[in-house]
Design an enzyme around this catalytic site. Structure first.
Site, PDB file in Angstrom:
ATOM      1  N   GLY A 158     -11.316   3.073  29.793  1.00  0.00           N
ATOM      2  CA  GLY A 158     -12.506   3.740  30.073  1.00  0.00           C
ATOM      3  C   GLY A 158     -12.775   4.710  31.253  1.00  0.00           C
ATOM      4  N   ARG A 163      -9.799  -7.553  35.940  1.00  0.00           N
ATOM      5  CA  ARG A 163      -9.541  -8.683  34.970  1.00  0.00           C
ATOM      6  C   ARG A 163      -8.673  -9.782  35.597  1.00  0.00           C
ATOM      7  NH1 ARG A 163      -8.772  -6.288  29.682  1.00  0.00           N
ATOM      8  NH2 ARG A 163      -6.512  -6.411  29.815  1.00  0.00           N
ATOM      9  N   GLU A 204      -7.526   0.765  17.156  1.00  0.00           N
ATOM     10  CA  GLU A 204      -8.756   0.285  17.399  1.00  0.00           C
ATOM     11  C   GLU A 204      -9.684   1.342  16.157  1.00  0.00           C
ATOM     12  OE1 GLU A 204      -9.708   1.389  21.501  1.00  0.00           O
ATOM     13  OE2 GLU A 204      -7.927   0.462  22.110  1.00  0.00           O
ATOM     14  N   ASP A 229      -5.119  -5.936  24.512  1.00  0.00           N
ATOM     15  CA  ASP A 229      -5.937  -7.111  25.110  1.00  0.00           C
ATOM     16  C   ASP A 229      -7.034  -7.712  24.451  1.00  0.00           C
ATOM     17  OD1 ASP A 229      -7.706  -4.802  25.019  1.00  0.00           O
ATOM     18  OD2 ASP A 229      -7.914  -4.437  27.306  1.00  0.00           O
ATOM     19  N   THR A 230      -7.522  -7.086  23.521  1.00  0.00           N
ATOM     20  CA  THR A 230      -8.633  -7.927  22.693  1.00  0.00           C
ATOM     21  C   THR A 230      -7.935  -8.735  21.765  1.00  0.00           C
ATOM     22  OG1 THR A 230      -8.311  -6.169  20.645  1.00  0.00           O
ATOM     23  CG2 THR A 230     -10.124  -5.755  22.464  1.00  0.00           C
ATOM     24  N   GLU A 252      -8.341   4.951  18.435  1.00  0.00           N
ATOM     25  CA  GLU A 252      -7.054   5.013  18.876  1.00  0.00           C
ATOM     26  C   GLU A 252      -5.999   3.903  18.703  1.00  0.00           C
ATOM     27  OE1 GLU A 252      -6.876   5.049  23.297  1.00  0.00           O
ATOM     28  OE2 GLU A 252      -7.807   2.992  23.495  1.00  0.00           O
ATOM     29  N   SER A 304      -6.833   5.255  30.994  1.00  0.00           N
ATOM     30  CA  SER A 304      -7.011   4.140  30.371  1.00  0.00           C
ATOM     31  C   SER A 304      -8.169   3.124  30.759  1.00  0.00           C
ATOM     32  CB  SER A 304      -5.688   3.171  30.059  1.00  0.00           C
ATOM     33  OG  SER A 304      -5.251   2.912  31.668  1.00  0.00           O
TER      34      SER A 304
HETATM   35  N1  LIG Z   1     -16.760   8.885  20.614  1.00  0.00           N
HETATM   36  C1  LIG Z   1     -17.422   7.542  21.041  1.00  0.00           C
HETATM   37  N2  LIG Z   1     -18.671   7.219  20.824  1.00  0.00           N
HETATM   38  C2  LIG Z   1     -19.123   6.152  21.223  1.00  0.00           C
HETATM   39  N3  LIG Z   1     -18.370   5.219  21.858  1.00  0.00           N
HETATM   40  C3  LIG Z   1     -17.223   5.435  22.255  1.00  0.00           C
HETATM   41  C4  LIG Z   1     -16.480   6.701  21.648  1.00  0.00           C
HETATM   42  N4  LIG Z   1     -15.089   6.595  21.624  1.00  0.00           N
HETATM   43  C5  LIG Z   1     -14.682   5.321  22.649  1.00  0.00           C
HETATM   44  N5  LIG Z   1     -15.977   4.748  22.625  1.00  0.00           N
HETATM   45  C6  LIG Z   1     -16.268   3.625  23.280  1.00  0.00           C
HETATM   46  O1  LIG Z   1     -15.364   3.383  24.551  1.00  0.00           O
HETATM   47  C7  LIG Z   1     -14.456   2.503  24.311  1.00  0.00           C
HETATM   48  C8  LIG Z   1     -13.050   2.938  25.099  1.00  0.00           C
HETATM   49  O2  LIG Z   1     -12.637   4.448  24.448  1.00  0.00           O
HETATM   50  P1  LIG Z   1     -11.163   4.417  24.204  1.00  0.00           P
HETATM   51  O3  LIG Z   1     -11.099   5.759  23.429  1.00  0.00           O
HETATM   52  O4  LIG Z   1     -10.529   3.238  23.479  1.00  0.00           O
HETATM   53  O5  LIG Z   1     -10.482   4.649  25.535  1.00  0.00           O
HETATM   54  P2  LIG Z   1      -9.567   3.650  26.462  1.00  0.00           P
HETATM   55  O6  LIG Z   1      -8.111   4.125  26.059  1.00  0.00           O
HETATM   56  O7  LIG Z   1      -9.875   3.476  27.764  1.00  0.00           O
HETATM   57  O8  LIG Z   1      -9.526   2.279  25.762  1.00  0.00           O
HETATM   58  C9  LIG Z   1     -14.340   2.196  22.937  1.00  0.00           C
HETATM   59  O9  LIG Z   1     -13.780   1.059  22.671  1.00  0.00           O
HETATM   60  C10 LIG Z   1     -15.679   2.349  22.438  1.00  0.00           C
HETATM   61  O10 LIG Z   1     -16.333   1.265  22.965  1.00  0.00           O
HETATM   62 MG   LIG Z   2      -9.328   2.005  23.771  1.00  0.00          MG
END
Ligand SMILES: Nc1ncnc2c1ncn2[C@@H]1O[C@H](COP(=O)(O)OP(=O)(O)O)[C@@H](O)[C@H]1O
Ligand SMILES: [Mg+2]
Length: 395
Positions: free
Chosen positions: A161, A367, A270, A289-290, A282, A159
């Site tokens: 990132g 955070r 998202e 959080d947002t 996702e 999670s």
């Molecule tokens: N395929 C993608 N291309 C570009 N940026 C991405 C992509 N997937 C995710 N991101 C960026 O990374 C962030 C985190 O990805 P996410 O899949 O939501 O993972 P997490 O579960 O860690 O939040 C997203 O909010 C977006 O800003």
């Molecule tokens: Mg996310």
């Protein structure tokens, strides 16, 4: 439906698995409604523990530990606040009659990027980035080539990132794959490889399912917008400034995936906007959080709606009362008992409020709090929130 008195016979009780900042706000909303609250996490003095009636410190990936606490407490609703929970234990508990919010299967799907992508793209048929799955270096090479460069490798389970690795050429895939799985939760070797898209903006469509006399109903909040300098949340605002067509599409995707996931409560869907593509990214089976911005922008926050849905109460409508923004307060260093400096100066900015989470120790980029700000429009709110958070130092 009746609500009795907390700590007395027949009290309504919610138990939180995960006691972070979102859990803290959930507990506060539950407390306001006269509900008994129990906060569980893997470390003591977690944010929600400061405000709950009782707390437990256990390893939530240990199913026996989770079950023994829940059977002792016998809550009316179990709210999963984080992903790192033994989901098999949740399924067993649900089978024996406990109410998991939103439901055990949704929690299991959403914590797993592969299951979630399959559900969204292949079952519900929502548009997403191009993707493929791999479980070793060789497969990763093939999938990266299929998906195209640059591509993003993400561990199946992680999670915020963690383990997102951007790979721009074939020679980097092996290392990228290894780097990605080294950040996975557990020992999983599977990854999702996604086409890397240029993000113009991102939305979170908070979507909720709530009980009524005629069955479960669904609704969405006005989308929240956020732009990220990296892979984690820094600031968000509501209402969003995107065009109506994008909003309609985003809400449509959100309702479809949440309908598929089922259960009750708030989900954070998202959505990525890239050029003229609007893509499902996702979904979190919990407040997002947002969505902390809703504490300032809406008459009823995401946390209040989640509590109501969890214990069987309706929320037919939620309204924006002011444009508002949120901006995180991050720690710069590792420290027990961190201090927040210049809070007075930040609060001198009109429309600004502060939430400090009460985490007992900090580490770099953790955070620690959030600034909320209202304004005459989202630009003013964003500027105020940014300014306030830049003044506050954690040390
Ligand atoms: N395929 C993608 N291309 C570009 N940026 C991405 C992509 N997937 C995710 N991101 C960026 O990374 C962030 C985190 O990805 P996410 O899949 O939501 O993972 P997490 O579960 O860690 O939040 C997203 O909010 C977006 O800003
Ligand atoms: Mg996310």
């Amino acid at each position: 439906m009746e609500i009795s008195t907390p700590l007395m016979q027949d009290s309504k009780k919610v138990l939180l698995l995960g006691s972070g900042e979102l859990g803290k706000e959930i507990v506060i909303e539950a407390q306001r409604m006269g509900i008994e609250t129990v906060a569980v996490d893997r470390y003591d003095m977690a944010p929600a523990m400061h405000v709950a009636h009782r707390k437990y410190v256990i390893d939530m990936l240990n199913g026996e530990a989770v079950k023994s606490i829940i059977k002792r407490e016998n809550p009316d609703a179990i709210i999963t606040e984080i992903e790192a929970i033994d989901t098999e234990a949740l399924i067993d508990l649900e089978d024996s009659g406990y109410k998991i919010v939103p439901n055990a299967n949704a929690v299991k799907i959403c914590m797993n990027r592969i299951d979630l992508r399959r559900t969204a793209a292949e079952k519900v048929r929502l548009p997403t980035t191009k993707y493929g799955f791999a479980e070793n270096e060789e497969e990763a090479k093939k999938i990266c080539k299929d998906v195209g460069f640059p591509c993003l490798i993400k561990p199946e389970m992680s999670s915020s990132g963690h383990g997102h690795v951007l790979v721009s050429k074939e020679e980097d895939v092996e290392n990228g794959y290894r780097e990605s799985i080294s950040h996975a939760r557990g020992k999983g070797r599977r990854v999702i490889v996604e086409e890397y898209v240029k993000i113009d903006t991102e939305l979170t469509v908070l979507t909720y399912r709530y009980p009524t006399e005629s069955g479960i109903k669904m609704n969405t909040f006005s989308p929240i917008e956020h732009k990220r300098p990296s892979y984690f949340y820094v600031e968000s605002w509501q209402p969003s400034t995107v065009d109506d067509k994008t909003i309609q599409l985003a809400k449509d995707y959100a309702l479809k995936i949440v309908e598929e996931l089922g259960g009750v409560g708030v989900f954070g869907v998202e959505i990525i906007k890239s050029g003229d593509r609007v893509l499902f990214s996702e979904v979190s089976p919990r407040p997002h959080d947002t969505g902390m911005v809703t504490m300032a922008s809406q008459n009823i926050s995401e946390f209040q709606v989640h509590v109501r849905s969890a214990i069987g109460l309706p929320t037919p409508q939620v309204d924006i009362v002011s444009p508002a923004a949120s901006h995180v307060i991050l720690a710069q260093t590792s420290k027990w008992n961190p201090k927040f400096i210049n809070i007075d100066k930040a609060l001198n900015i009109p429309g600004v409020q502060i939430r400090l989470f009460g985490k007992p120790y900090s580490y770099e980029h953790r955070r620690m709090g959030v600034v909320l700000a209202t304004g005459k429009d989202t630009n003013e709110a964003i500027e105020r929130a940014r300014k306030a958070s830049s003044i506050i130092l954690v040390g």
